[in-house]
Enzyme design. Structure first.
Site, PDB file in Angstrom:
ATOM      1  N   HIS A   9       0.859  -1.188   0.000  1.00 31.48           N
ATOM      2  CA  HIS A   9       0.000   0.000   0.000  1.00 31.48           C
ATOM      3  C   HIS A   9       0.890   1.230   0.000  1.00 31.48           C
ATOM      4  CE1 HIS A   9      -3.058   2.911   1.286  1.00 31.48           C
ATOM      5  NE2 HIS A   9      -3.954   2.016   0.940  1.00 31.48           N
ATOM      6  N   ASP A  52      -7.812  -4.090  -0.570  1.00 32.12           N
ATOM      7  CA  ASP A  52      -8.371  -4.256  -1.914  1.00 32.12           C
ATOM      8  C   ASP A  52      -8.350  -5.719  -2.346  1.00 32.12           C
ATOM      9  OD1 ASP A  52      -8.793  -1.443  -2.427  1.00 32.12           O
ATOM     10  OD2 ASP A  52      -6.632  -1.259  -2.571  1.00 32.12           O
TER      11      ASP A  52
END
Length: 427
Positions: free
Chosen positions: A306, A363
């Site tokens: 991330h 995600d």
């Protein structure tokens, strides 16, 4: 430690105050930089620039911390409902039992969407991307609520907030049902907020709606985990559009469009598209893990690591458990999901990924859950928008109530210097 920062350029020295946040974050206040020095800063992507002071969300990417109004994301996901988190983000405190009951009652009373909105929806082809449809429908709400919100009136602000919180799930559900060719469905006043969302999205015309606690709990957690994430691209868009005193619905529509980008909210859709590509190529996860480690290979492993969290994504730990529960509950035999679990296992055990802290992120797991529930891949970002709605509202409300100035970044001009105009016949 000095509470001033000193900038020295050539033979001049300039002083600027240092602001300290409640979590000891430090920022140099450069509001007077141009007035004092004639210079500006340049910071592409605003990676080192704070656009505001905010009391909504605290994020520490190095330590993997995410808190809404001081409450840890772990506590909220475990102990609160999404609608409690909606109230917390927007109004600053967790609701009392009476406040929560009144909030839910007010939402139910505003959940009807004008029938003429169906005509707008009918105007889209079935092939239209759901995010484009959702942005348009959200913007269209302005036509049915033309009066601008008086931000100095608590009553008007509350009414506008309840209105969009009530109607947005209907727009989301209609967007998906349009995509799937299903008749539009309305809510059920006897259901909770998240149960109602699930019912409006999935109820078949010829069947009774049945609740599944595992699925509802997973959806509730997913929405909570996506509810706010500090000054990201779409949130910054909502704030900067709202800073022109554009209305709430218009600002939210702009945020939806920003979220649509594959570098932002489209990430969970990109995960599934990657998994589908791996399956089409034979499903060899080891081959693709090797490609991901090869610097000369253009392949990118989506859903790992991330750009903010340098250690781990705290949301991923929570949603991984929910993903496992959903897959076990539904007993789904899907080769795409099998590939996802294979990639997850290898990444968690491969020293290359462990050393670089490239863990599966939110995600990755949200895409797995949405796939298992039968949500079309193109709808994944719409679900993200549904979760992010309260954060956008809270940020817009804070920005307007703080009377922040209109957003107007500067630039450093690198084009041509002054040139004389040449008539067309002489060019």
């Amino acid at each position: 430690m000095s509470d001033k920062a000193i900038l020295q350029y050539q033979d001049k020295t300039f002083e600027f105050p240092v602001i300290k946040g409640s979590e000891n974050e430090l920022a140099i206040d450069i509001k007077t930089l141009r007035a004092q020095s004639g210079m500006i800063t340049i910071d592409p992507g605003y990676k080192n620039t704070g656009s505001c002071e905010s009391a909504i969300t605290f994020l520490d990417g190095e330590k993997g911390i995410l808190r809404y109004r001081g409450y840890s994301i772990e506590d909220l996901a475990e102990k609160a409902s999404f609608i409690e988190v909606v109230y917390l983000l927007i109004f600053g405190e967790l609701p009392t039992k009476v406040q929560l009951e009144d909030f839910q009652k007010d939402i139910v009373a505003e959940s009807h969407v004008d029938e003429e909105m169906k005509k707008i929806l009918d105007g889209f082809p079935k092939s239209a991307h759901p995010m484009g449809v959702l942005a348009s429908l959200t913007s269209a709400l302005i036509s049915f609520n033309p009066n601008s919100v008086n931000v100095s009136s608590d009553k008007e602000m509350y009414a506008a907030i309840v209105r969009i919180v009530a109607k947005f799930p209907v727009l989301v559900a209609w967007t998906m049902r349009k995509k799937k060719g299903l008749p539009l469905d309305y809510g059920d006043d006897s259901l909770s907020y998240v149960e109602n969302i699930h019912k409006m999205m999935f109820k078949k015309p010829s069947q009774e709606y049945t609740k599944n606690k595992v699925i509802i709990d997973a959806l509730d957690k997913l929405l909570i985990l996506h509810a706010d994430h500090e000054q990201n691209c779409s949130t910054s868009t909502v704030r900067i559009v709202g800073s022109s005193h554009a209305g709430l619905f218009a600002s939210l529509s702009a945020g939806i469009s920003a979220l649509w980008g594959p570098l932002h909210g489209g990430a969970n859709q990109a995960v599934l598209e990657m998994l589908e590509a791996i399956e089409a190529d034979g499903g060899d996860t080891k081959k693709y893990m090797a490609k991901a480690k090869d610097k000369n290979d253009p392949f990118r492993l989506m859903g790992f690591g991330h750009r903010v969290y340098k250690n781990f994504d705290p949301r991923a730990k929570i949603i991984k458990k929910a993903a496992d529960e959903v897959l076990n509950n539904l007993g789904i035999d899907d080769p795409i999901l099998a590939i996802a679990k294979g990639l997850e296992k290898e990444a968690l055990e491969d020293q290359y990924f462990v050393d670089r802290k490239l863990y599966p992120n939110v995600d990755f797991y949200s895409g797995i859950i949405y796939r298992a529930l039968g949500i079309p891949t193109e709808m994944f970002t719409v679900m993200f928008a549904l979760g992010r709605l309260p954060g956008w509202i809270a940020q817009w409300k804070e920005m307007r109530e703080n009377n922040e100035p209109i957003g107007r970044p500067r630039q450093v001009y690198v084009g041509e210097n002054f040139r004389d105009f040449i008539p067309v016949e002489n060019r």
